[in-house]
Write a protein that holds these residues in place. Structure first.
Motif, PDB file in Angstrom:
ATOM      1  N   VAL A 129       0.840  -1.203   0.000  1.00 21.23           N
ATOM      2  CA  VAL A 129       0.000   0.000   0.000  1.00 21.23           C
ATOM      3  C   VAL A 129       0.875   1.253   0.000  1.00 21.23           C
ATOM      4  O   VAL A 129       0.555   2.249  -0.665  1.00 21.23           O
ATOM      5  CB  VAL A 129      -0.961  -0.008   1.198  1.00 21.23           C
ATOM      6  N   PHE A 130       1.977   1.212   0.727  1.00 25.33           N
ATOM      7  CA  PHE A 130       2.876   2.361   0.727  1.00 25.33           C
ATOM      8  C   PHE A 130       3.407   2.627  -0.671  1.00 25.33           C
ATOM      9  O   PHE A 130       3.432   3.781  -1.117  1.00 25.33           O
ATOM     10  CB  PHE A 130       4.040   2.111   1.684  1.00 25.33           C
ATOM     11  N   TRP A 131       3.821   1.597  -1.379  1.00 19.12           N
ATOM     12  CA  TRP A 131       4.347   1.793  -2.729  1.00 19.12           C
ATOM     13  C   TRP A 131       3.259   2.280  -3.676  1.00 19.12           C
ATOM     14  O   TRP A 131       3.535   3.025  -4.616  1.00 19.12           O
ATOM     15  CB  TRP A 131       4.983   0.509  -3.239  1.00 19.12           C
ATOM     16  N   ARG A 132       2.019   1.883  -3.410  1.00 18.13           N
ATOM     17  CA  ARG A 132       0.937   2.415  -4.240  1.00 18.13           C
ATOM     18  C   ARG A 132       0.738   3.900  -3.974  1.00 18.13           C
ATOM     19  O   ARG A 132       0.478   4.679  -4.899  1.00 18.13           O
ATOM     20  CB  ARG A 132      -0.362   1.658  -3.971  1.00 18.13           C
ATOM     21  N   THR A 133       0.858   4.315  -2.719  1.00 19.22           N
ATOM     22  CA  THR A 133       0.736   5.746  -2.419  1.00 19.22           C
ATOM     23  C   THR A 133       1.889   6.535  -3.040  1.00 19.22           C
ATOM     24  O   THR A 133       1.706   7.677  -3.454  1.00 19.22           O
ATOM     25  CB  THR A 133       0.701   5.977  -0.904  1.00 19.22           C
ATOM     26  N   VAL A 134       3.078   5.924  -3.102  1.00 17.35           N
ATOM     27  CA  VAL A 134       4.201   6.592  -3.772  1.00 17.35           C
ATOM     28  C   VAL A 134       3.878   6.790  -5.250  1.00 17.35           C
ATOM     29  O   VAL A 134       4.106   7.872  -5.826  1.00 17.35           O
ATOM     30  CB  VAL A 134       5.499   5.776  -3.601  1.00 17.35           C
ATOM     31  N   ALA A 135       3.325   5.741  -5.882  1.00 14.43           N
ATOM     32  CA  ALA A 135       2.953   5.850  -7.296  1.00 14.43           C
ATOM     33  C   ALA A 135       1.849   6.886  -7.489  1.00 14.43           C
ATOM     34  O   ALA A 135       1.894   7.681  -8.444  1.00 14.43           O
ATOM     35  CB  ALA A 135       2.505   4.491  -7.827  1.00 14.43           C
ATOM     36  N   ASN A 136       0.856   6.902  -6.590  1.00 13.40           N
ATOM     37  CA  ASN A 136      -0.218   7.897  -6.696  1.00 13.40           C
ATOM     38  C   ASN A 136       0.320   9.315  -6.537  1.00 13.40           C
ATOM     39  O   ASN A 136      -0.110  10.236  -7.239  1.00 13.40           O
ATOM     40  CB  ASN A 136      -1.282   7.629  -5.628  1.00 13.40           C
ATOM     41  N   THR A 137       1.266   9.491  -5.624  1.00  8.77           N
ATOM     42  CA  THR A 137       1.872  10.814  -5.435  1.00  8.77           C
ATOM     43  C   THR A 137       2.617  11.244  -6.685  1.00  8.77           C
ATOM     44  O   THR A 137       2.530  12.408  -7.107  1.00  8.77           O
ATOM     45  CB  THR A 137       2.822  10.792  -4.226  1.00  8.77           C
ATOM     46  N   ALA A 138       3.350  10.307  -7.296  1.00 12.91           N
ATOM     47  CA  ALA A 138       4.086  10.638  -8.520  1.00 12.91           C
ATOM     48  C   ALA A 138       3.129  10.983  -9.658  1.00 12.91           C
ATOM     49  O   ALA A 138       3.359  11.942 -10.407  1.00 12.91           O
ATOM     50  CB  ALA A 138       4.981   9.463  -8.917  1.00 12.91           C
ATOM     51  N   VAL A 139       2.042  10.213  -9.794  1.00 15.37           N
ATOM     52  CA  VAL A 139       1.052  10.495 -10.838  1.00 15.37           C
ATOM     53  C   VAL A 139       0.424  11.866 -10.620  1.00 15.37           C
ATOM     54  O   VAL A 139       0.269  12.660 -11.557  1.00 15.37           O
ATOM     55  CB  VAL A 139      -0.022   9.398 -10.860  1.00 15.37           C
ATOM     56  N   PHE A 140       0.068  12.145  -9.373  1.00 13.45           N
ATOM     57  CA  PHE A 140      -0.533  13.439  -9.054  1.00 13.45           C
ATOM     58  C   PHE A 140       0.425  14.575  -9.378  1.00 13.45           C
ATOM     59  O   PHE A 140       0.031  15.597  -9.961  1.00 13.45           O
ATOM     60  CB  PHE A 140      -0.910  13.466  -7.571  1.00 13.45           C
ATOM     61  N   CYS A 141       1.696  14.405  -9.041  1.00 14.49           N
ATOM     62  CA  CYS A 141       2.707  15.442  -9.300  1.00 14.49           C
ATOM     63  C   CYS A 141       2.885  15.660 -10.799  1.00 14.49           C
ATOM     64  O   CYS A 141       2.886  16.807 -11.269  1.00 14.49           O
ATOM     65  CB  CYS A 141       4.016  15.050  -8.643  1.00 14.49           C
ATOM     66  N   VAL A 142       3.046  14.570 -11.551  1.00 11.57           N
ATOM     67  CA  VAL A 142       3.273  14.684 -12.997  1.00 11.57           C
ATOM     68  C   VAL A 142       2.053  15.265 -13.700  1.00 11.57           C
ATOM     69  O   VAL A 142       2.174  16.012 -14.680  1.00 11.57           O
ATOM     70  CB  VAL A 142       3.652  13.305 -13.572  1.00 11.57           C
ATOM     71  N   ALA A 143       0.864  14.949 -13.202  1.00 12.82           N
ATOM     72  CA  ALA A 143      -0.358  15.407 -13.863  1.00 12.82           C
ATOM     73  C   ALA A 143      -0.701  16.857 -13.539  1.00 12.82           C
ATOM     74  O   ALA A 143      -1.404  17.510 -14.324  1.00 12.82           O
ATOM     75  CB  ALA A 143      -1.532  14.505 -13.478  1.00 12.82           C
TER      76      ALA A 143
END
Length: 317
Positions: A89-103
């Motif tokens: 779940v932590f790694w998914r939140t890292v991916a979500n944070t990266a997606v949010f930042c890039v978008a």
């Protein structure tokens, strides 16, 4: 044959040492200047120490402990960090944070620059339009997120009603992960574009008009002026906005928490909301502190890299 002798070279006379009284006067002046400087810095240094450095050290210590917030903490060593590495779940939140930042970051910067170019030109009611664009930044993040909740509600939301008028079915803004993340991104863009516009507008007004006049005389088109004059001269503004927008993207909390609570199924959970959930709902404050330390290191690493590779951050413009 007579020889001509050159005059002897004399070494320059050494400057006489200042009298002891003058040395004492200079030393006293430097002491007064240093004391005045530290006096003016003291309030800021106190605030930084109390509200930044001390909490940071406390969070670092807590990340090596087991703590529920209700009992005395016990030493855990690297257990919290090992749990973090093995937590999907932590790694998914890292991916979500990266997606949010890039978008969000490139789009809000591009929209802010476009609006700044528009509002820097002659147009009717320009102050009114500037105010309307910047208005979401004045409203608190929670209030903006509540407005977003009303807009993107699947049943009574304004956006689905507008979509329905053109024959498109209602979108699952709360039950579909991709749509939920899209709603958070759209509200964030609406809220952050005004900030980018104001910073770019200040940068544009600092560019000398003579540069554009010379470019027009040479036959440069509008796009060539923007590409070769505006964008390079806005280097410091771009550098500042990139750092600030990335930091905000990594620390976004209120918009996600109010609109989606991180759901559905952790689809919109970012690192800071996951840390909050572990720290205050799961009573794993040591683990939450470890997530916070990792987030801090990521932000600092990005800032250091951007500072290292930004060549035009000191350009005047």
């Amino acid at each position: 044959m007579a020889t001509v002798t050159s005059p002897a070279r004399t070494s320059p006379a050494a400057k006489p040492a200042p009298p002891p009284g003058r040395r004492r006067t200079r030393s006293a002046a430097r002491t007064r200047e240093a004391l005045a400087a530290w006096t003016m810095l003291a309030p800021n240094l106190t605030l930084v120490t109390v509200f930044l450095l001390v909490p940071l050290v406390m969070a670092l210590v807590l990340s090596f402990q087991y703590s529920t917030g209700l009992t005395s903490p016990t030493w855990a060593g690297l257990a919290n960090y090992r749990q973090l590495v093995a937590d999907p779940v932590f790694w998914r939140t890292v991916a979500n944070t990266a997606v949010f930042c890039v978008a969000t970051v490139p789009v809000e910067m591009a929209m802010g620059l476009g609006l700044a170019l528009l509002f820097n030109s002659v147009m009717p009611a320009r102050p009114v339009w500037r105010t309307l664009v910047y208005l979401p930044m004045v409203i608190s993040g929670v209030a903006t997120a509540l407005i977003g909740t009303l807009m993107f509600d699947e049943n009574i939301g304004l956006l689905n009603k507008l979509i329905g008028t053109v024959g498109i079915g209602a979108l699952p803004w709360q039950t579909d992960g991709t749509a939920a993340m899209g709603s958070v991104i759209l509200i964030t863009l609406w809220m952050r574009v005004g900030f980018n516009m104001v910073i770019y507008l200040a940068g544009l007004q600092g560019i000398s008009p003579e540069l554009y006049e010379a470019a027009r005389v040479e036959g440069a088109s509008w796009w060539q002026q923007v590409r070769n004059i505006t964008v390079p001269m806005l280097g410091p503004s771009t550098f500042f906005l990139l750092i600030m927008n990335v930091i905000y993207s990594f620390q976004v909390f209120d918009t996600v928490f109010v609109m989606t609570l991180g759901g559905p199924g952790h689809a919109t959970d970012v690192m800071i909301t996951y840390a909050y959930r572990n720290g205050f709902e799961g009573r794993q404050q040591g683990y939450a502190a470890a997530i916070g330390i990792v987030l801090y290191l990521l932000v600092m690493a990005f800032t250091a890299l951007q500072w290292r590779f930004s060549r035009n951050r000191d350009t005047v413009g």
